[in-house]
Design an enzyme around this catalytic site. Structure first.
Site, PDB file in Angstrom:
ATOM      1  N   GLY A 119       0.823  -1.199   0.000  1.00  0.00           N
ATOM      2  CA  GLY A 119       0.000   0.000   0.000  1.00  0.00           C
ATOM      3  C   GLY A 119       0.853   1.242   0.000  1.00  0.00           C
ATOM      4  O   GLY A 119       2.009   1.238   0.436  1.00  0.00           O
ATOM      5  N   LYS A 152       4.630   0.549   8.233  1.00  0.00           N
ATOM      6  CA  LYS A 152       4.379   1.838   7.579  1.00  0.00           C
ATOM      7  C   LYS A 152       5.578   2.748   7.819  1.00  0.00           C
ATOM      8  O   LYS A 152       5.899   3.119   8.947  1.00  0.00           O
ATOM      9  CB  LYS A 152       3.107   2.486   8.116  1.00  0.00           C
ATOM     10  CG  LYS A 152       2.798   3.824   7.436  1.00  0.00           C
ATOM     11  CD  LYS A 152       1.519   4.434   7.974  1.00  0.00           C
ATOM     12  CE  LYS A 152       0.288   3.704   7.491  1.00  0.00           C
ATOM     13  NZ  LYS A 152       0.056   3.880   6.050  1.00  0.00           N
ATOM     14  N   ASP A 162      -8.585  11.562   6.434  1.00  0.00           N
ATOM     15  CA  ASP A 162      -8.370  10.944   5.120  1.00  0.00           C
ATOM     16  C   ASP A 162      -9.178   9.657   5.033  1.00  0.00           C
ATOM     17  O   ASP A 162      -8.641   8.594   4.699  1.00  0.00           O
ATOM     18  CB  ASP A 162      -6.888  10.671   4.889  1.00  0.00           C
ATOM     19  CG  ASP A 162      -6.581  10.356   3.416  1.00  0.00           C
ATOM     20  OD1 ASP A 162      -7.443  10.654   2.566  1.00  0.00           O
ATOM     21  OD2 ASP A 162      -5.498   9.821   3.127  1.00  0.00           O
ATOM     22  N   LYS A 212       4.753   4.561   2.482  1.00  0.00           N
ATOM     23  CA  LYS A 212       4.493   3.224   1.962  1.00  0.00           C
ATOM     24  C   LYS A 212       4.288   2.236   3.102  1.00  0.00           C
ATOM     25  O   LYS A 212       4.831   2.393   4.184  1.00  0.00           O
ATOM     26  CB  LYS A 212       5.663   2.758   1.093  1.00  0.00           C
ATOM     27  CG  LYS A 212       5.822   3.557  -0.194  1.00  0.00           C
ATOM     28  CD  LYS A 212       6.978   3.007  -1.021  1.00  0.00           C
ATOM     29  CE  LYS A 212       7.124   3.797  -2.325  1.00  0.00           C
ATOM     30  NZ  LYS A 212       8.250   3.287  -3.151  1.00  0.00           N
ATOM     31  N   GLY A 260      -0.593   9.119   1.307  1.00  0.00           N
ATOM     32  CA  GLY A 260       0.002  10.402   1.603  1.00  0.00           C
ATOM     33  C   GLY A 260       1.001  10.380   2.737  1.00  0.00           C
ATOM     34  O   GLY A 260       1.831  11.281   2.861  1.00  0.00           O
TER      35      GLY A 260
END
Length: 594
Positions: free
Chosen positions: A279, A300, A399, A285, A282
């Site tokens: 994935g 992450k 988000d 990755k 913003g």
């Protein structure tokens, strides 16, 4: 421009979005600035936070959502705990705008100047502690207006003159280690702090009142401690971080969180191999990783955290995220910090995201049936309700979209990336306006002002519901060629007006309940109303998903929508478009969002 020679020119798309934003500004009245938030920012400026201890986010609609050292009730600031933070300035007149303030703690700083008379305007103030500062001069006589004051501590300041008599009525006070004249109401002088920790009354009767108040205050403190311990029940006894490396770093715990070494995560992700990326968004990755004990994790790697020296601040923010525990929120396993890296570690979600299951499936993989989509709608709502209404401080996602809703082994919705917007933006002090989110999911007031609230999340949730029903993205430029609305919300509204609900549903759905589809569409459109105050709270959303109170709200929405459509048609007809205009009819489609 005609459709036959239409091209996806990035500059033209950007210009269209600028017009889209302009129409939003024309079509909606922007909310008045948050008075308390602006007052706090001005106060912080006067206090001179040279050590950068406070990271208040000026982009939020209200300080009540996630500002540190701030406590709110019913949407108003009632407490500021700003003790021992190294402030070297003075108090701003803006503090008088905090009309609901009950407690103000600024002790053990380096504040100077005179005690301001405008403190007297804080008529609800019950606890005031300005001890151990460098205030000079006398106590303003206007402070007699502080009739609600229960605890006052002005000790260890260079104060002179007399004490206003009304202040003696406060059950607890301390004027020691000052040059104040205590007057005849005291048995002894209140000058030397070492001899008199707190000033005392002459009469036994007032002593009884004072000690009773001390007892009550002690009980409140015990209650606060109990509450704190209850909310920290999952934390380790020690939250001390040590500068270690190698194998020893694995042993450092932050509550129940594990602190990983960078080397350990490099091994787990094959040195952050691109083949392990599952994935990207913003914030950075996400890599699939396998730890040494064969635990599968999602790693992450935050792209906005490449500035050195922010480890401590990052750890504080991680702590805030880690206390948000709910079955529909992605659980944080641990983290890693170095001088240049900020990494979060989560459980691996083998079913990936809702967006993947809706649009990016491989030929041999199973999509989402209607029952699962409905379960996702409810699960996401429960997670957001927890973030908005049960977390302290509140957490705003900023988000929300199908790509950020993950699916566990049982296809239960697990909301990811919550809190990361604040975590990242809090350190980006060079950014004046930082809008986080994905076009098509961002609420109009957030686009226009850069300020978010829980209602911006409600808007994003409404768009996500439409994604669940239609299987489509929030923005689809290919619809321009068919003279259709680019924004999913406008496309759905048009089909609803034409009573073509069946055309809204994802063509990949073979079986679904028409009544349930209509309910979710109605809730989605109620959540995406232009004015944030018109949108429901997430607790109201959960009720409406069950049909409770939906009929009346939907009837009102249809009536209001008809009126707005008429107003918008009148507005668009007033535009004069010339042949040389930069914008064409396609631009109008982009700017019709309400």
């Amino acid at each position: 421009m005609t459709h036959s020679n239409f091209s996806y020119d990035p500059l033209k798309i950007l210009l269209r979005w600028l017009l889209f934003l302009s129409v939003f500004k024309l079509s909606y009245a922007i909310k008045d600035p948050d008075v308390e938030g602006e007052a706090l920012l001005d106060l912080l400026n006067y206090l001179n936070d040279s050590n950068n201890q406070i990271d208040w986010d000026s982009h939020l609609v209200s300080p009540c959502f996630s500002w540190s050292h701030v406590t709110c009730r019913n949407g108003h600031v009632i407490s500021l705990t700003l003790a021992s933070l190294g402030f070297s300035g003075t108090l701003s007149p803006s503090i008088a705008k905090l009309n609901y303030l009950v407690s103000l703690e600024l002790q053990n700083n380096n504040l100077s100047g005179s005690l301001p008379d405008y403190i007297a305007n804080l008529t609800n103030l019950q606890y005031l502690n300005l001890a151990d500062n460098n205030f000079k001069g006398s106590i303003p006589t206007t402070w007699n207006q502080l009739s609600s004051l229960m605890h006052l501590d002005l000790s260890s300041n260079d104060l002179t003159g007399s004490i206003p008599m009304q202040l003696f009525s406060a059950p607890m006070f301390n004027f020691s280690d000052t040059h104040l004249h205590c007057g005849e109401g005291f048995e002894q002088s209140c000058v030397p702090k070492s001899d008199h920790p707190a000033s005392t009354y002459k009469s036994k009767h007032t002593n009884v009142v004072r000690f009773a108040s001390c007892g009550a205050f002690a009980i409140l403190c015990l209650g606060a401690i109990f509450s704190y311990r209850y909310h920290q029940m999952h934390r380790h006894k020690s939250d001390i971080f040590a500068n270690v490396s190698g194998e020893d770093e694995r042993k450092i715990s932050f509550g129940q969180l594990r602190r990983f070494s960078l080397r350990e995560l490099q091994v787990a992700t094959k040195n952050f191999s691109e083949s392990n990326v599952v994935g990207q968004g913003g914030f950075g990755k996400v890599y699939k990783g396998i730890l040494s004990d064969n635990t599968k994790v999602g790693v992450k790697r935050l792209s906005d955290y490449n500035n050195p020296g922010g480890e401590a601040a990052f750890e504080r923010e991680v702590q805030l995220i880690s206390v948000a525990v709910h079955r529909n929120l992605l659980r944080l396993i641990g983290f890693c910090t170095t001088t240049t890296e900020r990494i979060l570690v989560y459980p691996f979600m083998k079913n990936l995201s809702v967006a993947y299951r809706l649009r990016d499936l491989k030929s041999d993989e199973k999509g989402l049936d209607w029952a699962t989509r409905k379960k996702v709608a409810f699960g996401t709502a429960h997670g957001l309700e927890y973030l908005h209404e049960q977390c302290n401080p509140k957490i705003i996602h900023r988000d929300l979209k199908a790509a950020n809703i993950l699916l566990d082994d049982e296809f239960e919705a697990v909301l990811g990336d919550f809190g990361l917007a604040k975590l990242v933006d809090a350190r980006m002090t060079h950014v004046t306006t930082q809008v986080r989110g994905t076009m098509g999911h961002i609420a109009p007031e957030y686009l226009s002002t850069g300020k978010s609230s829980e209602k911006t999340d409600v808007f994003g949730y409404g768009i996500t519901l439409l994604e669940l029903v239609t299987g489509e993205r929030a923005i689809e430029l290919s619809r321009l060629q068919e003279e259709e609305d680019v924004l999913l919300i406008d496309h759905v509204k048009k089909l609803v007006r034409e009573n073509r609900v069946g055309d809204i549903v994802d063509k990949n759905l073979e079986n679904y309940d028409t009544k349930e589809v209509e309910t979710i569409i109605q809730v989605a459109l109620l959540c995406t109303q232009g004015f944030p105050e018109d949108r429901p709270t997430m607790s109201e959303v959960l009720k409406m998903l069950q049909g409770i109170g939906l009929a009346d709200k939907w009837a009102n929405w249809k009536q209001l929508e008809e009126t707005r459509n008429q107003e918008f048609s009148l507005m668009t007809h007033q535009f004069v478009w010339s042949d040389e205009s930069t914008f064409d009819q396609e631009t109008i489609h982009l700017s019709k969002a309400r």
